[in-house]
Design a protein around this motif. Structure first.
Motif, PDB file in Angstrom:
ATOM      1  N   ALA A 165       2.890  -2.281  -1.121  1.00 17.80           N
ATOM      2  CA  ALA A 165       3.043  -0.825  -1.081  1.00 17.80           C
ATOM      3  C   ALA A 165       2.650  -0.186  -2.402  1.00 17.80           C
ATOM      4  O   ALA A 165       2.244   0.979  -2.436  1.00 17.80           O
ATOM      5  CB  ALA A 165       4.487  -0.467  -0.739  1.00 17.80           C
ATOM      6  N   ALA A 166       2.763  -0.929  -3.483  1.00 16.92           N
ATOM      7  CA  ALA A 166       2.344  -0.413  -4.792  1.00 16.92           C
ATOM      8  C   ALA A 166       0.844  -0.565  -5.010  1.00 16.92           C
ATOM      9  O   ALA A 166       0.194   0.318  -5.584  1.00 16.92           O
ATOM     10  CB  ALA A 166       3.109  -1.132  -5.906  1.00 16.92           C
ATOM     11  N   THR A 167       0.263  -1.680  -4.548  1.00 14.93           N
ATOM     12  CA  THR A 167      -1.146  -1.947  -4.851  1.00 14.93           C
ATOM     13  C   THR A 167      -2.112  -1.252  -3.897  1.00 14.93           C
ATOM     14  O   THR A 167      -3.128  -0.713  -4.331  1.00 14.93           O
ATOM     15  CB  THR A 167      -1.417  -3.461  -4.831  1.00 14.93           C
ATOM     16  OG1 THR A 167      -1.001  -4.010  -3.567  1.00 14.93           O
ATOM     17  CG2 THR A 167      -0.676  -4.159  -5.957  1.00 14.93           C
ATOM     18  N   TRP A 168      -1.819  -1.255  -2.590  1.00 15.92           N
ATOM     19  CA  TRP A 168      -2.772  -0.731  -1.614  1.00 15.92           C
ATOM     20  C   TRP A 168      -3.133   0.739  -1.848  1.00 15.92           C
ATOM     21  O   TRP A 168      -4.303   1.042  -2.110  1.00 15.92           O
ATOM     22  CB  TRP A 168      -2.200  -0.920  -0.202  1.00 15.92           C
ATOM     23  CG  TRP A 168      -2.591  -2.194   0.467  1.00 15.92           C
ATOM     24  CD1 TRP A 168      -2.398  -3.452  -0.020  1.00 15.92           C
ATOM     25  CD2 TRP A 168      -3.230  -2.338   1.731  1.00 15.92           C
ATOM     26  NE1 TRP A 168      -2.859  -4.374   0.874  1.00 15.92           N
ATOM     27  CE2 TRP A 168      -3.381  -3.718   1.965  1.00 15.92           C
ATOM     28  CE3 TRP A 168      -3.674  -1.452   2.692  1.00 15.92           C
ATOM     29  CZ2 TRP A 168      -3.967  -4.221   3.122  1.00 15.92           C
ATOM     30  CZ3 TRP A 168      -4.248  -1.958   3.856  1.00 15.92           C
ATOM     31  CH2 TRP A 168      -4.405  -3.322   4.059  1.00 15.92           C
ATOM     32  N   PRO A 169      -2.185   1.674  -1.741  1.00 14.81           N
ATOM     33  CA  PRO A 169      -2.571   3.079  -1.907  1.00 14.81           C
ATOM     34  C   PRO A 169      -3.078   3.387  -3.309  1.00 14.81           C
ATOM     35  O   PRO A 169      -3.944   4.242  -3.479  1.00 14.81           O
ATOM     36  CB  PRO A 169      -1.282   3.851  -1.605  1.00 14.81           C
ATOM     37  CG  PRO A 169      -0.184   2.869  -1.727  1.00 14.81           C
ATOM     38  CD  PRO A 169      -0.749   1.529  -1.418  1.00 14.81           C
ATOM     39  N   TYR A 211      -4.442  11.583  -4.690  1.00 12.03           N
ATOM     40  CA  TYR A 211      -4.971  10.590  -3.759  1.00 12.03           C
ATOM     41  C   TYR A 211      -3.942   9.509  -3.432  1.00 12.03           C
ATOM     42  O   TYR A 211      -3.950   8.955  -2.336  1.00 12.03           O
ATOM     43  CB  TYR A 211      -6.228   9.936  -4.342  1.00 12.03           C
ATOM     44  CG  TYR A 211      -7.341  10.911  -4.648  1.00 12.03           C
ATOM     45  CD1 TYR A 211      -8.003  11.595  -3.624  1.00 12.03           C
ATOM     46  CD2 TYR A 211      -7.738  11.157  -5.960  1.00 12.03           C
ATOM     47  CE1 TYR A 211      -9.023  12.488  -3.909  1.00 12.03           C
ATOM     48  CE2 TYR A 211      -8.753  12.042  -6.250  1.00 12.03           C
ATOM     49  CZ  TYR A 211      -9.397  12.709  -5.229  1.00 12.03           C
ATOM     50  OH  TYR A 211     -10.406  13.592  -5.509  1.00 12.03           O
ATOM     51  N   GLY A 212      -3.085   9.183  -4.392  1.00 14.71           N
ATOM     52  CA  GLY A 212      -2.070   8.162  -4.141  1.00 14.71           C
ATOM     53  C   GLY A 212      -1.162   8.537  -2.993  1.00 14.71           C
ATOM     54  O   GLY A 212      -0.830   7.714  -2.142  1.00 14.71           O
ATOM     55  N   THR A 213      -0.754   9.798  -2.954  1.00 19.29           N
ATOM     56  CA  THR A 213       0.100  10.273  -1.868  1.00 19.29           C
ATOM     57  C   THR A 213      -0.650  10.218  -0.535  1.00 19.29           C
ATOM     58  O   THR A 213      -0.086   9.814   0.493  1.00 19.29           O
ATOM     59  CB  THR A 213       0.555  11.714  -2.140  1.00 19.29           C
ATOM     60  OG1 THR A 213       1.199  11.765  -3.409  1.00 19.29           O
ATOM     61  CG2 THR A 213       1.517  12.199  -1.070  1.00 19.29           C
ATOM     62  N   ALA A 214      -1.921  10.604  -0.550  1.00 21.63           N
ATOM     63  CA  ALA A 214      -2.717  10.604   0.679  1.00 21.63           C
ATOM     64  C   ALA A 214      -2.882   9.195   1.227  1.00 21.63           C
ATOM     65  O   ALA A 214      -2.701   8.953   2.433  1.00 21.63           O
ATOM     66  CB  ALA A 214      -4.084  11.236   0.410  1.00 21.63           C
TER      67      ALA A 214
END
Length: 405
Positions: free
Chosen positions: A116-120, A335-338
């Motif tokens: 969850a930390a690396t993907w987005p 972009y991280g939130t998206a």
């Protein structure tokens, strides 16, 4: 080749690290598969506990993704990637030395949180580095890294297990992850203007008709893909007499087709309407899925698996660049939130797919269940596309009314 030579040094470095990070993530995800028989024999878990072991990854990722995506918009991509990679290394070491199901489930849960930390964050880094017209191709390349990691994890894990013991696959993967941590720490640099991102209002973002369409498309594709894993192996064994090795190769064909088509679809999304491309991918997926159970030979099954994998890759690849484009229109840079939204629906699909597959095959034979799913995918896909077009018509009508007024 010109695609890579036209990149700046920060772009090439960022893309390389994203490829490595996503590859490692999915490599670790599938590394466990060939070692499951060993744990089943030594720890004697129930079927329910084995189900919990595999679902804990997706549950953890689903819970943690909404937290880490927005945080990466505030503290930066590099720090969040390092946190995620450290978590992956820790979970892999925990796998190596687990001697109970509780520890194995904990390791899998930590692995999901780390993903969850690396993907987005990795996808957001690409959006930071590349302009909109190039994002489709690079996002497709990122999806290829994901499929390659998934494809190689099980055979590499099985080979290392056979030449050593059950700890070796995890120790080797942990060493590879630690090496990547050092490289990211030393060489990954962020764009200086990235920290100017504004907070994205998630409520309004989710209500955006384009975002609703993308979320629905991602969910349909992921559920379709993930429900095949528990349903097809037994079906192929009973109908075609396949061995476990052959089943693995059939799923490898599907994964390979997914990885090969993703960059192509990503590049097309920069030149053509990405929403029509996503819809075309869903149509193809719905058309090809029934051929999985209509296949009368191994070669026909392999072709059907390849077509389904290509359909999923063609559907998902345009979603990534398009989400970035929606953020560009709003001007927030969040972009991280998206991309946390993409990850959330990916996680929902990983949880719901096998569950739906199990329920359907309890009620119907697989030969009937898969066509039913295909019809549902087709119906919901059409509904999503009609809703999207209707929302665009409403917005155009409102603008015309405002001009007349």
């Amino acid at each position: 080749m010109s695609f890579f030579t036209q990149m700046t040094k920060p772009q090439r470095t960022g893309l390389l690290f994203v490829i490595l990070i996503l590859f490692i993530d999915m490599l670790l995800y599938s590394l466990l598969i060939p070692i499951v028989p060993y744990f089943s024999e030594t720890l004697k878990p129930s079927s329910t506990m084995m189900g919990v072991l595999f679902s804990s990854y997706a549950v953890a990722m689903l819970v943690a993704t909404p937290i880490f995506g927005p945080i990466s918009d505030r503290i930066g991509r590099r720090i969040m990637l390092l946190i995620g990679l450290l978590g992956l290394a820790a979970s892999t070491l925990l796998f190596a030395f687990s001697e109970s199901m509780t520890l194995l489930i904990t390791a899998r849960f930590v692995q999901g949180i780390s993903a969850a930390a690396t993907w987005p964050t990795a996808l957001a880094l690409l959006a930071d580095l590349f302009p909109p017209q190039k994002r489709g191709a690079v996002m497709g390349t990122a999806l290829t890294a994901i499929s390659t990691g998934t494809l190689l994890g099980a055979p590499i894990g099985g080979w290392l297990f056979e030449i050593s013991d059950h700890r070796m696959p995890f120790l080797a993967a942990a060493a590879f992850t630690l090496l990547n941590i050092v490289l990211v720490f030393l060489f990954l640099k962020e764009e200086t203007n990235r920290t100017a991102s504004k907070k994205l209002e998630m409520g309004g973002f989710i209500r955006n008709p384009q975002v609703v369409f993308i979320a629905g498309i991602v969910l349909l594709a992921e559920v379709s893909l993930c429900l095949l894993e528990p349903t097809l192996p037994l079906f192929f064994t009973e109908k075609l007499g396949t061995t476990p090795t052959t089943i693995g190769l059939l799923f490898a064909v599907m994964t390979l087709a997914y990885g090969m088509i993703a960059p192509v679809a990503g590049s097309l999304s920069s030149r053509y309407n990405p929403y029509k491309l996503m819809f075309a991918g869903i149509l193809a997926l719905a058309i090809f899925m029934p051929f999985l159970v209509w296949s009368g030979s191994l070669w026909q099954a392999a072709i059907a698996m390849a077509l389904v994998g290509a359909g999923v890759g063609f559907t998902l690849s345009p979603t990534l660049a398009t989400l970035g484009g929606i953020i560009d229109e709003g001007g927030s840079g969040a972009y991280g939130t998206a991309y946390s939204l993409f990850n959330m629906f990916h996680g929902v699909g990983m949880v719901a797919g096998p569950l739906l597959g199990g329920i359907l095959t309890d009620l119907l034979p697989v030969s009937s269940a898969i066509p039913v799913v295909a019809a549902a995918v087709l119906g919901f896909g059409i509904l999503l596309f009609v809703q999207l077009r209707a929302s665009k018509t409403v917005r155009i009508s409102r603008k015309e009314s405002e001009l007349k007024f």
